[in-house]
Scaffold this motif. Sequence first.
Motif, PDB file in Angstrom:
ATOM      1  N   GLY A 389       0.801  -1.220   0.000  1.00 37.35           N
ATOM      2  CA  GLY A 389       0.000   0.000   0.000  1.00 37.35           C
ATOM      3  C   GLY A 389       0.829   1.263   0.000  1.00 37.35           C
ATOM      4  N   GLY A 390       2.147   1.116   0.091  1.00 39.81           N
ATOM      5  CA  GLY A 390       3.012   2.296   0.066  1.00 39.81           C
ATOM      6  C   GLY A 390       3.035   2.924  -1.322  1.00 39.81           C
ATOM      7  N   ARG A 391       3.336   4.214  -1.370  1.00 45.04           N
ATOM      8  CA  ARG A 391       3.373   4.935  -2.641  1.00 45.04           C
ATOM      9  C   ARG A 391       4.652   5.772  -2.714  1.00 45.04           C
ATOM     10  NH1 ARG A 391      -1.121   6.193  -0.175  1.00 45.04           N
ATOM     11  NH2 ARG A 391      -0.621   8.427  -0.033  1.00 45.04           N
ATOM     12  N   PHE A 392       5.144   5.889  -3.929  1.00 42.64           N
ATOM     13  CA  PHE A 392       6.329   6.731  -4.188  1.00 42.64           C
ATOM     14  C   PHE A 392       5.965   7.690  -5.302  1.00 42.64           C
ATOM     15  CE2 PHE A 392      10.071   7.799  -6.687  1.00 42.64           C
ATOM     16  CZ  PHE A 392      10.991   8.177  -5.719  1.00 42.64           C
ATOM     17  N   GLU A 393       6.363   8.938  -5.128  1.00 46.48           N
ATOM     18  CA  GLU A 393       6.089   9.940  -6.148  1.00 46.48           C
ATOM     19  C   GLU A 393       7.312  10.825  -6.347  1.00 46.48           C
ATOM     20  OE1 GLU A 393       3.144  13.766  -7.004  1.00 46.48           O
ATOM     21  OE2 GLU A 393       3.145  12.770  -5.047  1.00 46.48           O
ATOM     22  N   ALA A 394       7.737  10.916  -7.615  1.00 50.71           N
ATOM     23  CA  ALA A 394       8.766  11.897  -7.975  1.00 50.71           C
ATOM     24  C   ALA A 394       8.014  13.124  -8.479  1.00 50.71           C
ATOM     25  CB  ALA A 394       9.687  11.346  -9.051  1.00 50.71           C
ATOM     26  N   ALA A 395       7.810  14.100  -7.594  1.00 51.44           N
ATOM     27  CA  ALA A 395       6.953  15.250  -7.900  1.00 51.44           C
ATOM     28  C   ALA A 395       7.773  16.386  -8.498  1.00 51.44           C
ATOM     29  CB  ALA A 395       6.257  15.726  -6.634  1.00 51.44           C
ATOM     30  N   LEU A 396       7.212  17.030  -9.521  1.00 52.65           N
ATOM     31  CA  LEU A 396       7.816  18.228 -10.096  1.00 52.65           C
ATOM     32  C   LEU A 396       7.274  19.441  -9.349  1.00 52.65           C
ATOM     33  CD1 LEU A 396       8.396  16.119 -12.336  1.00 52.65           C
ATOM     34  CD2 LEU A 396       8.058  17.952 -14.004  1.00 52.65           C
ATOM     35  N   VAL A 397       8.185  20.244  -8.802  1.00 51.66           N
ATOM     36  CA  VAL A 397       7.798  21.419  -8.004  1.00 51.66           C
ATOM     37  C   VAL A 397       8.232  22.668  -8.763  1.00 51.66           C
ATOM     38  CG1 VAL A 397       8.022  22.591  -5.793  1.00 51.66           C
ATOM     39  CG2 VAL A 397       8.155  20.084  -5.895  1.00 51.66           C
ATOM     40  N   ALA A 415       4.536   7.593   0.816  1.00 56.60           N
ATOM     41  CA  ALA A 415       3.594   7.205   1.871  1.00 56.60           C
ATOM     42  C   ALA A 415       3.871   5.737   2.120  1.00 56.60           C
ATOM     43  CB  ALA A 415       2.152   7.422   1.424  1.00 56.60           C
ATOM     44  N   THR A 416       4.167   5.363   3.355  1.00 55.83           N
ATOM     45  CA  THR A 416       4.592   3.984   3.623  1.00 55.83           C
ATOM     46  C   THR A 416       3.438   3.032   3.883  1.00 55.83           C
ATOM     47  OG1 THR A 416       4.925   4.580   5.945  1.00 55.83           O
ATOM     48  CG2 THR A 416       6.827   4.739   4.474  1.00 55.83           C
ATOM     49  N   HIS A 417       2.183   3.578   3.996  1.00 51.61           N
ATOM     50  CA  HIS A 417       1.010   2.693   4.094  1.00 51.61           C
ATOM     51  C   HIS A 417      -0.172   3.427   3.475  1.00 51.61           C
ATOM     52  CE1 HIS A 417      -0.384   5.048   7.559  1.00 51.61           C
ATOM     53  NE2 HIS A 417       0.837   4.945   8.047  1.00 51.61           N
ATOM     54  N   PRO A 418      -1.237   2.704   3.149  1.00 55.79           N
ATOM     55  CA  PRO A 418      -2.308   3.271   2.316  1.00 55.79           C
ATOM     56  C   PRO A 418      -2.941   4.538   2.857  1.00 55.79           C
ATOM     57  CG  PRO A 418      -2.556   0.901   2.516  1.00 55.79           C
ATOM     58  CD  PRO A 418      -1.479   1.282   3.458  1.00 55.79           C
ATOM     59  N   ARG A 419      -3.128   4.663   4.152  1.00 52.12           N
ATOM     60  CA  ARG A 419      -3.858   5.794   4.707  1.00 52.12           C
ATOM     61  C   ARG A 419      -2.966   6.990   5.019  1.00 52.12           C
ATOM     62  NH1 ARG A 419      -8.080   2.839   8.941  1.00 52.12           N
ATOM     63  NH2 ARG A 419      -9.119   1.503   7.364  1.00 52.12           N
ATOM     64  N   GLN A 420      -1.710   6.833   4.807  1.00 52.08           N
ATOM     65  CA  GLN A 420      -0.784   7.923   5.125  1.00 52.08           C
ATOM     66  C   GLN A 420      -0.682   8.892   3.940  1.00 52.08           C
ATOM     67  OE1 GLN A 420       3.425   6.982   5.250  1.00 52.08           O
ATOM     68  NE2 GLN A 420       3.707   8.264   7.064  1.00 52.08           N
ATOM     69  N   PRO A 421      -0.813  10.197   4.180  1.00 55.07           N
ATOM     70  CA  PRO A 421      -0.630  11.152   3.072  1.00 55.07           C
ATOM     71  C   PRO A 421       0.845  11.192   2.653  1.00 55.07           C
ATOM     72  CG  PRO A 421      -0.885  12.331   5.145  1.00 55.07           C
ATOM     73  CD  PRO A 421      -1.151  10.875   5.447  1.00 55.07           C
ATOM     74  N   SER A 422       1.068  11.486   1.399  1.00 56.42           N
ATOM     75  CA  SER A 422       2.445  11.558   0.909  1.00 56.42           C
ATOM     76  C   SER A 422       3.159  12.753   1.513  1.00 56.42           C
ATOM     77  CB  SER A 422       2.456  11.673  -0.620  1.00 56.42           C
ATOM     78  OG  SER A 422       1.903  10.513  -1.214  1.00 56.42           O
ATOM     79  N   GLY A 423       4.444  12.580   1.731  1.00 57.86           N
ATOM     80  CA  GLY A 423       5.268  13.664   2.252  1.00 57.86           C
ATOM     81  C   GLY A 423       6.704  13.482   1.805  1.00 57.86           C
TER      82      GLY A 423
END
Length: 559
Positions: A389-397, A415-423
């Motif tokens: 459920g973890g997510r990785f995002e390479a965000a363009l800022v 986000a290391t688990h599904p309910r956690q917001p990305s940071g």
Amino acid sequence: MLRHLAIRNFVLVDALEVELDGGFAVLTGETGAGKSILVDALGLLLGDRFEPRQLRAGAERAELAAAFDVGERPQVGAWLAEQGFDGDDGEVLVRRVLDAQGRSRAFVNGHPATLAQLAALGERLVDLHGQHAHQSLEQPAAQRALVDAFGGFVTLARETAQAWRAWRTAAERRDAAQAAAQATAAERDALRERQRELAALAVTGEEWSALVAAQARLAHAAALIEAAVEGEALLADSDDAITRRVARLMQRLDAVAAHDAALREIVALLEPAAIQLGEAARGLRDYRRRLDLDPGELARIEERLAAVHDAARRHRVRPEALPALLAETEARLALLDAASDAEALARAAAQAEARYVALAGELTAKRRLAAMELSHKVTSAMQTLAMPGGRFEAALVPLGQPASHGLEGIEFRVATHPRQPSGPLAKIASGGELSRIALAVQVVSSEVGEVPTLVFDEVDAGIGGAVAATVGRLMQGLGERRQVLCVTHLPQVAAFADHHYRVSKEGDGEGVRSTLVRLTRAQRQDELARMMGGSAITAKTRAHARELLDQHRRQGGSP
């Protein structure tokens, strides 16, 4: 790929040589045995800085050497030829010698090389991932560079940076010219006045020399004529002239030479003297006739000389330097006119800006696609690394102001688990999670790279169990396409290897040294058993080790 590595007198190694094959190889051993020494040696061969503490105690110098097979990498051969490092086709030999004074010498195919050249070669041969790789991933510059490398547009990023610098230079010239417009105008007026004066004077170096010579001649004309007249009289015009006296002497000697023939020799000597004296008299007569005593010509020359001297005094140069001063003045005026062309400078700045914006826009579009693909692949890898459920995002800022690296920054968010917001990666993930995410990023980015050899130095620290087996499986998969070397302490990772090397530390009366052995299947079982159970190897740990090998050995791989 790396075929051979030789080490002499480096840290704990007195002498070590190892032959390497393709596929996935692991290096294992007890803590402190020197597993990372081989990685450090490889780093030095490819441009790392040498520290004297890396020299083996008591040794005067260390020697490191490596042989790489680059037969399938024509771009490496082209680079070698460009640098003058030609050698045997398909092979690169790198050697480095280090001494106790901290000096080092490097050679590529027998030719001396700089550290910068070693580093450039290393970028084409080896991709080295250290055990603290996750720390660099927290840096914005490293995140941006990784996305650019993953997308394969490093050259575009470099061109964008060059365009940004060209734009800033053009803009600075435009702004500087505007700020200095008043001072430049005053200088230009002074230069134009000097240019008009010197151009009107129009003196040349040849004219100056001729004027000085003519003035000297005309100013002394009376004395010159008097000397010429007196000389002509002494030679020929007076009754007692030298030519007449010589003629009488020759007649007298010739008359008595009938009595002594020896006198004829004296007469023969006097004859050319008489001729030359006559020619000198005629020359003085002609010179006196040619000498011009025109007072008007002398006044004109002296007036011209005075004008030249006045100009030289005003401009604080010697008279003969006035032509060069005129040339310098005209050149400076041309430079100021070019620099003060506001329209031209504005056009140049606008053109440079347009080129940067076009390149940066293209870079943004490519980064967006590469970031999406990287995010998807790393997220997939996280699911197998104990982060379901973890997510990785390479965000363009987007940036507030354009920068050399483009119109945006890159921020890795997780986000290391599904309910956690990305940071941000550094703020969200724990130490162990950081290591696993870093490993996922490295594995995914390595899949699209061109470098033939990948080296992982204990990047699997902080993981174990099923996650460790996943790491081993990922590296085994990489080994199908590239040469992979991994320093590990995990038996679950080592069991997937095609080749297994064990590093040991031995001591005697002369000191401690590290050795390296390529293990057979039976030896691998014992090593895996040691890694699982410590120094006491039991039948149970050996059986477990055999089971690991049977489960994870690649079909067709080494035993």
